[in-house]
Design a protein around this motif. Structure first.
Motif, PDB file in Angstrom:
ATOM      1  N   GLU A   1      -6.683 -31.998   9.585  1.00  0.00           N
ATOM      2  CA  GLU A   1      -7.059 -31.446   8.305  1.00  0.00           C
ATOM      3  C   GLU A   1      -7.161 -32.749   7.674  1.00  0.00           C
ATOM      4  O   GLU A   1      -8.039 -32.780   6.815  1.00  0.00           O
TER       5      GLU A   1
ATOM      6  N   PHE B   1       1.135 -28.179  15.790  1.00  0.00           N
ATOM      7  CA  PHE B   1       1.599 -28.366  14.396  1.00  0.00           C
ATOM      8  C   PHE B   1       1.099 -29.631  13.805  1.00  0.00           C
ATOM      9  O   PHE B   1       0.514 -29.879  12.764  1.00  0.00           O
TER      10      PHE B   1
ATOM     11  N   ILE C   1       1.541 -19.066   5.095  1.00  0.00           N
ATOM     12  CA  ILE C   1       3.159 -19.367   4.769  1.00  0.00           C
ATOM     13  C   ILE C   1       3.845 -17.852   4.723  1.00  0.00           C
ATOM     14  O   ILE C   1       4.583 -17.775   5.322  1.00  0.00           O
TER      15      ILE C   1
ATOM     16  N   TYR D   1       8.482 -22.060  14.325  1.00  0.00           N
ATOM     17  CA  TYR D   1       8.464 -22.938  13.062  1.00  0.00           C
ATOM     18  C   TYR D   1       9.651 -23.319  12.595  1.00  0.00           C
ATOM     19  O   TYR D   1       9.862 -24.407  12.095  1.00  0.00           O
TER      20      TYR D   1
ATOM     21  N   THR E   1       4.303 -17.271   8.276  1.00  0.00           N
ATOM     22  CA  THR E   1       5.047 -18.202   9.108  1.00  0.00           C
ATOM     23  C   THR E   1       6.712 -18.081   8.505  1.00  0.00           C
ATOM     24  O   THR E   1       7.572 -17.876   9.272  1.00  0.00           O
TER      25      THR E   1
ATOM     26  N   SER F   1       0.450 -34.498   0.833  1.00  0.00           N
ATOM     27  CA  SER F   1      -0.846 -35.066   1.655  1.00  0.00           C
ATOM     28  C   SER F   1      -1.864 -35.822   0.907  1.00  0.00           C
ATOM     29  O   SER F   1      -2.204 -35.718  -0.344  1.00  0.00           O
TER      30      SER F   1
ATOM     31  N   PHE G   1      -9.194 -22.112   0.817  1.00  0.00           N
ATOM     32  CA  PHE G   1      -8.489 -22.840   1.708  1.00  0.00           C
ATOM     33  C   PHE G   1      -6.930 -22.517   1.124  1.00  0.00           C
ATOM     34  O   PHE G   1      -6.128 -22.402   1.803  1.00  0.00           O
ATOM     35  N   ARG G   2      -6.638 -22.752  -0.183  1.00  0.00           N
ATOM     36  CA  ARG G   2      -5.446 -22.536  -1.002  1.00  0.00           C
ATOM     37  C   ARG G   2      -5.006 -21.114  -0.523  1.00  0.00           C
ATOM     38  O   ARG G   2      -3.708 -20.759  -0.311  1.00  0.00           O
TER      39      ARG G   2
ATOM     40  N   GLY H   1      -1.737 -23.358  -8.116  1.00  0.00           N
ATOM     41  CA  GLY H   1      -2.999 -24.100  -7.307  1.00  0.00           C
ATOM     42  C   GLY H   1      -4.034 -23.276  -7.104  1.00  0.00           C
ATOM     43  O   GLY H   1      -5.271 -23.457  -7.079  1.00  0.00           O
TER      44      GLY H   1
ATOM     45  N   PHE I   1      -5.373 -34.487   0.233  1.00  0.00           N
ATOM     46  CA  PHE I   1      -5.457 -33.329  -0.804  1.00  0.00           C
ATOM     47  C   PHE I   1      -5.408 -33.858  -2.100  1.00  0.00           C
ATOM     48  O   PHE I   1      -6.079 -33.516  -3.070  1.00  0.00           O
TER      49      PHE I   1
ATOM     50  N   VAL J   1      -2.870 -30.050  14.139  1.00  0.00           N
ATOM     51  CA  VAL J   1      -3.728 -29.339  12.785  1.00  0.00           C
ATOM     52  C   VAL J   1      -3.662 -30.114  11.590  1.00  0.00           C
ATOM     53  O   VAL J   1      -4.710 -30.372  10.935  1.00  0.00           O
ATOM     54  N   HIS J   2      -2.483 -30.682  11.302  1.00  0.00           N
ATOM     55  CA  HIS J   2      -2.237 -31.283  10.004  1.00  0.00           C
ATOM     56  C   HIS J   2      -2.857 -32.754  10.210  1.00  0.00           C
ATOM     57  O   HIS J   2      -3.626 -32.920   8.977  1.00  0.00           O
TER      58      HIS J   2
ATOM     59  N   LEU K   1      -6.471 -23.289  10.137  1.00  0.00           N
ATOM     60  CA  LEU K   1      -5.020 -22.751   9.981  1.00  0.00           C
ATOM     61  C   LEU K   1      -4.790 -21.522  10.655  1.00  0.00           C
ATOM     62  O   LEU K   1      -3.542 -21.314  11.208  1.00  0.00           O
TER      63      LEU K   1
END
Ligand code: HEM
Length: 245
Positions: free
Chosen positions: A52, A45, A189, A107, A192, A122, A181-182, A211, A125, A48-49, A96
């Motif tokens: 990114e 977790f 989400i 999670y 998860t 972020s 991506f969004r 978004g 972002f 990956v963040h 992702l």
């Protein structure tokens, strides 16, 4: 296998040239200590963040160069650098998938570690979200206005697959991949934590849906609809069958 040995040696000494140049000692210390992870998924977790964020750093930095090259009307450079941005965005999307190997329960355990942390914070972002306007201004002034062109002309009435058209398509691809991506993030989400949870209702889901609808370069999307209407006007809304029935 000897877990303690792995924990003790994994980060290396940091003294070899490779380690010094890449600053591996600091890099591999950017995650919690192995003993502090709440479960076996937390390392993934965090990584990956973090990865990114690195890709977003590269994307933002590359967009600065693209803007300079657009102002110099150096289309070859613009196109090559946009390929880099597109590839990095594809990697961001593909990554992702890794998080879908984490069970919903694991999670929930990680979520307790995050405090009030949210992807909205972020830095990468938030920076990229502000970069499309100057890019559009450069494109409009250098590739369109300077040559007496418009989006309509480069796509339709004066279409010649020109430099302006190729750069416009690179901008559109950047926009499309960012939206993708969004979209994939919303799917993650859903997979998860679900989109119907009470704690997500309101601001969280609204923010994500808003978004998802944002377009960096709306003119590049509108032209396609305008063309379909304009060309459609020539043959009517309902077309004759090509089979003659
Ligand atoms: C299991 C993994 C993930 C979950 C459950 C998750 C969940 C969420 C949720 C619920 C939000 C809505 C805002 C909020 O309520 O705080 C959000 C926003 C956000 N997340 Fe994630 N996220 C995950 C992974 C990631 C990853 C890997 C990134 C990579 C950069 C990321 C970046 C973002 C961003 C940028 C936002 C702001 C969204 C926007 O403005 O469109 N998230 N995330």
């Amino acid at each position: 296998m000897d877990r303690d040995h792995f924990y003790a040696t994994m980060n290396g000494e940091g003294t070899l040239d490779y380690e010094v140049y890449l600053n591996t000692k600091a890099l591999l210390s950017c995650q919690k200590d192995f003993k502090d992870f709440c479960n076996g998924d937390e390392l993934q977790f965090q990584i990956v963040h973090q990865v990114e964020e690195l890709w977003m750093k590269l994307i933002g930095y590359t967009l600065l160069d693209i803007d300079d090259f657009m102002q110099a009307e150096n289309t070859n450079r613009v196109v090559t650098l946009f390929r880099r941005v597109h590839s990095a965005l594809r990697l961001m999307i593909a990554q992702l998938d890794l998080l879908e190997t984490m069970s919903p329960k694991e999670y929930q355990e990680i979520r307790l570690q995050l405090g009030n942390g949210s992807g909205q914070e972020s830095p990468g972002f938030r920076t990229i979200l502000k970069m499309h306007q100057p890019l559009w201004q450069s494109f409009k002034s250098v590739y369109l206005e300077k040559h007496g062109l418009t989006v309509e002309k480069i796509y339709d009435s004066e279409y010649s697959h020109s430099d302006a058209y190729v750069v416009a398509e690179a901008l559109a691809e950047f926009d499309e991949l960012f939206q993708r991506f969004r979209f994939c993030h919303i799917q993650l989400i859903q997979r998860t934590i679900g989109l119907g949870a009470k704690s997500l209702k309101g601001r969280g889901v609204d923010l994500l849906n808003e978004g998802q609808r944002v377009k960096f370069f709306p003119e590049l999307w509108e032209i396609r609809s305008q063309m379909t209407d304009a060309w459609g006007g020539k043959y009517g809304v309902v077309r004759d069958s090509i089979g003659g029935h």
